[in-house]
Design a protein around this motif. Structure first.
Motif, mmCIF file in Angstrom:
data_model
loop_
_atom_site.group_PDB
_atom_site.id
_atom_site.type_symbol
_atom_site.label_atom_id
_atom_site.label_comp_id
_atom_site.label_asym_id
_atom_site.label_seq_id
_atom_site.Cartn_x
_atom_site.Cartn_y
_atom_site.Cartn_z
ATOM 1 N N VAL A 52 -5.698 -7.403 -0.106
ATOM 2 C CA VAL A 52 -5.247 -6.013 -0.237
ATOM 3 C C VAL A 52 -3.874 -5.983 -0.908
ATOM 4 O O VAL A 52 -3.635 -5.198 -1.831
ATOM 5 C CB VAL A 52 -5.205 -5.321 1.147
ATOM 6 C CG1 VAL A 52 -4.552 -3.940 1.059
ATOM 7 C CG2 VAL A 52 -6.606 -5.233 1.740
ATOM 8 N N THR B 184 0.816 -1.215 0.000
ATOM 9 C CA THR B 184 0.000 0.000 0.000
ATOM 10 C C THR B 184 0.851 1.268 0.000
ATOM 11 O O THR B 184 0.315 2.366 -0.165
ATOM 12 C CB THR B 184 -0.979 0.014 1.200
ATOM 13 O OG1 THR B 184 -0.233 -0.142 2.401
ATOM 14 C CG2 THR B 184 -2.024 -1.087 1.077
ATOM 15 N N GLU C 194 -2.949 -4.312 -4.638
ATOM 16 C CA GLU C 194 -1.907 -3.297 -4.825
ATOM 17 C C GLU C 194 -0.871 -3.741 -5.865
ATOM 18 O O GLU C 194 -0.400 -2.920 -6.656
ATOM 19 C CB GLU C 194 -1.233 -2.964 -3.497
ATOM 20 C CG GLU C 194 -2.146 -2.285 -2.503
ATOM 21 C CD GLU C 194 -2.621 -0.913 -2.940
ATOM 22 O OE1 GLU C 194 -1.866 -0.202 -3.641
ATOM 23 O OE2 GLU C 194 -3.746 -0.535 -2.567
#
Length: 165
Positions: free
Chosen positions: A71, A36, A75
């Motif tokens: 997640v 992230t 990314e």
């Protein structure tokens, strides 16, 4: 060849040595980074200006930062989609689980495989870091069990240079 280096401490710690191998490299990697953090690392850069983007990511995501796999994967997908040139993925080297209490090589491998699948699908290059460093055994890792020794970098940095050629 213009190279952008992103990711975590595995490349941030050797920025000058990596630039010696890749004279036209820009190192934006930093310690503790997770997927992230890519947006921060590429902020203000024109990704089209780079022929190759080298990425070392996944160790912190799967380890102490505990980023969910979905997640992390999202990314990686987004970064690969944004890079007009070629991506070279330096997979997580894993850890010496004896010294790195709480770190799981199974989880590190799961994250590495997810990233590798997306980079390979985009015709990028994947460096299987655990296999590369396997001959060193636990000597690949510093006392903390997850950062790399100079012997490990002696194997890894030339491999990265060849992969970017």
């Amino acid at each position: 060849m213009s190279v952008l280096v992103l990711g975590d401490s595995h490349l941030a710690r050797v920025g000058p040595a990596l630039v010696a191998q890749l004279p036209d490299a820009t190192v934006r990697a930093f310690g503790g980074a997770v997927a992230t953090d890519f947006a921060t690392q590429v902020d203000g850069l024109d990704l089209a200006a780079y022929d190759v983007v080298v990425v070392s990511i996944g160790t912190n995501d799967a380890g102490w930062r505990e980023v969910p796999l979905d997640v992390f994967t999202r990314e990686i997908e987004a970064l690969v989609a944004r890079v007009p040139g070629r991506v070279v993925l330096v997979t997580s080297p894993g850890a010496d689980e004896v010294r790195a209490q709480g770190w799981s090589n199974a989880r590190l491998t799961e994250f590495a495989r997810s990233a590798a699948a997306h980079v390979a699908a985009a015709r990028g290059t994947v460096i299987d870091t655990p296999s590369l460093l396997a001959p060193l055994g636990p000597d690949a890792f510093l006392d903390d069990g997850f950062h790399l020794t100079s012997a490990a970098y002696d194997l890894l940095l030339p491999t990265i240079a060849r992969a970017t050629a």
